[in-house]
Design a protein around this motif. Structure first.
Motif, PDB file in Angstrom:
ATOM      1  N   VAL A 131      -3.057  -4.764  -6.759  1.00 14.03           N
ATOM      2  CA  VAL A 131      -3.609  -3.891  -7.114  1.00 14.03           C
ATOM      3  C   VAL A 131      -3.174  -2.288  -6.895  1.00 14.03           C
ATOM      4  N   CYS A 132      -2.215  -2.097  -8.255  1.00 11.25           N
ATOM      5  CA  CYS A 132      -1.917  -0.540  -8.094  1.00 11.25           C
ATOM      6  C   CYS A 132      -2.263  -0.171  -9.482  1.00 11.25           C
ATOM      7  N   LEU A 133      -2.065   0.953 -10.166  1.00  7.75           N
ATOM      8  CA  LEU A 133      -1.496   0.861 -11.172  1.00  7.75           C
ATOM      9  C   LEU A 133       0.566   1.959 -11.928  1.00  7.75           C
ATOM     10  N   CYS A 134       0.595   1.641 -11.017  1.00  2.57           N
ATOM     11  CA  CYS A 134       2.167   2.541 -10.648  1.00  2.57           C
ATOM     12  C   CYS A 134       3.325   1.248 -11.576  1.00  2.57           C
ATOM     13  N   GLU A 135       2.656   0.559 -11.428  1.00  3.66           N
ATOM     14  CA  GLU A 135       3.561  -0.723 -12.812  1.00  3.66           C
ATOM     15  C   GLU A 135       3.655  -0.249 -13.612  1.00  3.66           C
ATOM     16  N   PHE A 136       2.308   0.002 -14.190  1.00  8.29           N
ATOM     17  CA  PHE A 136       1.860  -0.114 -15.272  1.00  8.29           C
ATOM     18  C   PHE A 136       1.137   1.574 -16.213  1.00  8.29           C
ATOM     19  N   THR A 137       1.298   2.616 -15.165  1.00  8.65           N
ATOM     20  CA  THR A 137       1.214   3.845 -16.140  1.00  8.65           C
ATOM     21  C   THR A 137       3.029   4.510 -16.674  1.00  8.65           C
ATOM     22  N   ASN A 138       2.873   4.927 -17.935  1.00  9.96           N
ATOM     23  CA  ASN A 138       3.471   5.371 -18.484  1.00  9.96           C
ATOM     24  C   ASN A 138       4.718   6.843 -17.458  1.00  9.96           C
ATOM     25  N   ASP A 173      -6.165 -16.062  -5.109  1.00  8.40           N
ATOM     26  CA  ASP A 173      -6.050 -15.725  -4.063  1.00  8.40           C
ATOM     27  C   ASP A 173      -7.137 -14.807  -2.572  1.00  8.40           C
ATOM     28  N   ILE A 174      -6.267 -14.327  -2.947  1.00  9.30           N
ATOM     29  CA  ILE A 174      -6.310 -12.589  -1.924  1.00  9.30           C
ATOM     30  C   ILE A 174      -6.274 -11.716  -3.050  1.00  9.30           C
ATOM     31  N   ILE A 175      -6.805 -10.334  -3.249  1.00 11.59           N
ATOM     32  CA  ILE A 175      -6.481  -9.429  -3.877  1.00 11.59           C
ATOM     33  C   ILE A 175      -5.754  -8.584  -2.695  1.00 11.59           C
ATOM     34  N   ALA A 176      -5.179  -7.447  -2.958  1.00 16.14           N
ATOM     35  CA  ALA A 176      -4.507  -6.594  -2.307  1.00 16.14           C
ATOM     36  C   ALA A 176      -4.375  -5.140  -2.677  1.00 16.14           C
ATOM     37  N   PRO A 177      -5.125  -4.057  -2.504  1.00 10.68           N
ATOM     38  CA  PRO A 177      -5.169  -3.082  -2.764  1.00 10.68           C
ATOM     39  C   PRO A 177      -4.311  -1.704  -2.585  1.00 10.68           C
ATOM     40  N   SER A 178      -3.161  -0.807  -2.872  1.00 13.78           N
ATOM     41  CA  SER A 178      -2.027  -0.182  -2.213  1.00 13.78           C
ATOM     42  C   SER A 178      -2.384   0.680  -2.781  1.00 13.78           C
ATOM     43  N   ASN A 199     -16.487 -14.873  -2.396  1.00 14.55           N
ATOM     44  CA  ASN A 199     -15.019 -15.692  -1.627  1.00 14.55           C
ATOM     45  C   ASN A 199     -14.008 -15.180  -1.348  1.00 14.55           C
ATOM     46  N   ILE A 200     -13.210 -14.550  -2.358  1.00 13.84           N
ATOM     47  CA  ILE A 200     -12.239 -13.948  -2.511  1.00 13.84           C
ATOM     48  C   ILE A 200     -11.790 -12.447  -1.393  1.00 13.84           C
ATOM     49  N   PRO A 201     -10.944 -12.381  -0.548  1.00 13.04           N
ATOM     50  CA  PRO A 201     -10.976 -11.534   0.468  1.00 13.04           C
ATOM     51  C   PRO A 201      -9.981 -10.334   0.040  1.00 13.04           C
ATOM     52  N   ILE A 202      -9.682  -9.592   0.685  1.00  8.47           N
ATOM     53  CA  ILE A 202      -9.072  -8.137   0.218  1.00  8.47           C
ATOM     54  C   ILE A 202      -8.763  -8.471   0.846  1.00  8.47           C
ATOM     55  N   MET A 203      -6.805  -7.627   1.286  1.00  2.00           N
ATOM     56  CA  MET A 203      -6.381  -7.353   2.046  1.00  2.00           C
ATOM     57  C   MET A 203      -6.229  -6.128   1.609  1.00  2.00           C
ATOM     58  N   SER A 204      -6.108  -5.157   2.694  1.00  2.00           N
ATOM     59  CA  SER A 204      -6.255  -3.991   2.036  1.00  2.00           C
ATOM     60  C   SER A 204      -4.904  -3.292   3.358  1.00  2.00           C
ATOM     61  N   TYR A 205      -3.569  -2.860   1.530  1.00  2.15           N
ATOM     62  CA  TYR A 205      -2.832  -1.318   2.496  1.00  2.15           C
ATOM     63  C   TYR A 205      -3.581  -0.460   3.491  1.00  2.15           C
ATOM     64  N   SER A 206      -3.548  -0.231   4.523  1.00  2.00           N
ATOM     65  CA  SER A 206      -4.922  -0.023   5.203  1.00  2.00           C
ATOM     66  C   SER A 206      -3.711   1.616   5.209  1.00  2.00           C
ATOM     67  N   ALA A 207      -2.799   1.537   5.514  1.00  2.00           N
ATOM     68  CA  ALA A 207      -1.931   2.520   6.138  1.00  2.00           C
ATOM     69  C   ALA A 207      -0.978   2.279   5.607  1.00  2.00           C
ATOM     70  N   LYS A 208      -1.063   2.940   4.158  1.00  2.00           N
ATOM     71  CA  LYS A 208       0.249   3.092   3.497  1.00  2.00           C
ATOM     72  C   LYS A 208       0.632   4.628   3.480  1.00  2.00           C
ATOM     73  N   PHE A 209       2.054   4.579   4.185  1.00  2.00           N
ATOM     74  CA  PHE A 209       2.739   5.912   3.977  1.00  2.00           C
ATOM     75  C   PHE A 209       3.821   6.683   2.957  1.00  2.00           C
ATOM     76  N   ALA A 210       3.285   7.888   2.730  1.00  2.00           N
ATOM     77  CA  ALA A 210       4.350   8.576   1.495  1.00  2.00           C
ATOM     78  C   ALA A 210       5.872   8.253   2.477  1.00  2.00           C
ATOM     79  N   SER A 211       6.638   7.516   2.172  1.00  2.00           N
ATOM     80  CA  SER A 211       7.819   6.525   2.882  1.00  2.00           C
ATOM     81  C   SER A 211       9.404   7.035   1.845  1.00  2.00           C
ATOM     82  N   GLY A 212      10.115   7.546   2.482  1.00  2.00           N
ATOM     83  CA  GLY A 212      11.894   7.221   1.754  1.00  2.00           C
ATOM     84  C   GLY A 212      12.208   5.460   2.233  1.00  2.00           C
ATOM     85  N   TYR A 213      11.482   4.590   2.152  1.00  2.00           N
ATOM     86  CA  TYR A 213      11.486   3.415   3.028  1.00  2.00           C
ATOM     87  C   TYR A 213      11.437   2.392   1.039  1.00  2.00           C
TER      88      TYR A 213
END
Length: 337
Positions: A131-138, A173-178, A199-213
């Protein structure tokens, strides 16, 4: 050849009582005392799903990875399930993009359609949706942008919540906000609960770093920012305490699973997170980490299978329960027993 002096030194130490090498002598001995066990059960396989294509298209910077058409997706899902991989993580590439990423929460959008196709073909395969908008925004950013090019936090939360609910309605089955917006786990939890998806769990990108990878991923997902970068909302790589605070906040807002991304340059973060929190922990073995191994292997510089094995085990050893990895399909048979 051993010299007389060497033999004398060897004789001097011949009566050592503690010899750790004794348990390393054969493969079965090593198996018996192995401390970290990795299984195909730990793998999550990322998939890129694109509108407007009729067959799979290889991603140039990620050898062996593809953008999948909706037409071919059921077959690929079946192949993944046959390997014993329990879950996939979906990323969508739409035909149409706008400033607010409206296709992200279109009930008939590419991700929503992909979820329905996979759940019909392989109902037991766990479908996780990014769940993130980056792939969908111009503009390629992860949220609503103002006239100065700054990503606005609170207006973005409503769109992310709509996106998450539409994924749940499609059968995710699982929602993953990034996206790394503040408060997004709480907003999504409230949105899911109020729409009957408690009943739907959230898998959170809790520590997502601004990475060159992330470079190859941006090609794969067509999500390169058109201006600026994401360092105003993704985490600063030197920070450990901040990563733990971000994770703690997500848990307080209702996250059921937590994540560290990337993995290899952040093994210390994975370890510290494991020590601090008892929720299921995922680590994302990201595109740049994958592509470096593939490139070095193509040049004959490394033993590819050995390095992949070592890489994945290192992530598990650091404390990850789940590993999101592009190596999952090739590695699954190695870790199936």
């Amino acid at each position: 050849m051993l010299t007389e002096k060497d033999l004398g030194i060897a004789q001097k130490h011949a009566n050592l009582k503690n010899r750790p090498r004794r348990t390393r002598r054969t493969e079965n001995l090593r198996r018996m005392v192995r401390e970290t066990h990795l299984s195909v059960d730990n793998f999550i396989y990322p998939l890129f799903i694109a509108e407007g294509i009729n067959s799979q298209v290889e991603i140039g910077s990620m050898p062996g990875q593809y953008r999948w058409s909706l037409k071919d997706l059921a077959r690929e899902a079946e192949n993944i399930a046959k390997l014993g991989i329990p879950a996939v993580l979906l990323f969508g590439i739409p035909d149409f993009k706008d400033e607010i990423g409206s296709e992200a929460y279109n009930d008939n959008g590419v991700v929503q359609e992909a979820v329905r196709i996979i759940k019909k073909a392989v109902p037991e395969l766990v479908v996780i949706t990014d769940v993130c908008l980056c792939e969908f925004t111009n503009h390629g950013h992860c949220g609503v942008v103002n006239n100065e090019g700054y990503v606005l936090n609170d207006p973005t939360l409503d769109l992310l919540t709509r996106m998450a609910v539409s994924h749940a309605e499609a059968g995710a089955d699982i929602i993953a906000p990034s996206d790394m917006m503040d408060g997004r786990v709480g907003a999504i939890r409230e949105g899911l609960d109020s729409n009957g998806f408690d009943n739907i769990p959230i898998m959170s990108y809790s520590a997502k770093f601004a990475s060159g990878y992330y470079g190859p991923f941006r090609e794969a997902a067509d999500s390169t920012p058109q201006f600026g970068d994401r360092r105003s909302y993704q985490m600063d790589p030197p920070n450990i305490r901040e990563a733990l605070r971000e994770t703690e906040l997500d848990i307080a807002e209702g996250a059921d699973m937590i994540m560290v991304k990337p993995a290899l340059a952040y093994l210390d973060i994975i370890s510290r997170t494991r020590d601090r929190f008892d929720l299921p922990l995922a680590a994302y073995n990201v595109s740049g980490e994958y592509s470096m191994i593939k490139a070095a292997a193509r040049l004959g510089w490394i033993d590819e299978e050995r390095v992949i094995r070592e890489t994945l085990v290192s992530i598990k050893r650091a404390g990850a329960d789940m590993i999101i990895t592009y190596h999952a399909k090739e590695a699954a048979p190695w870790f199936s027993r």
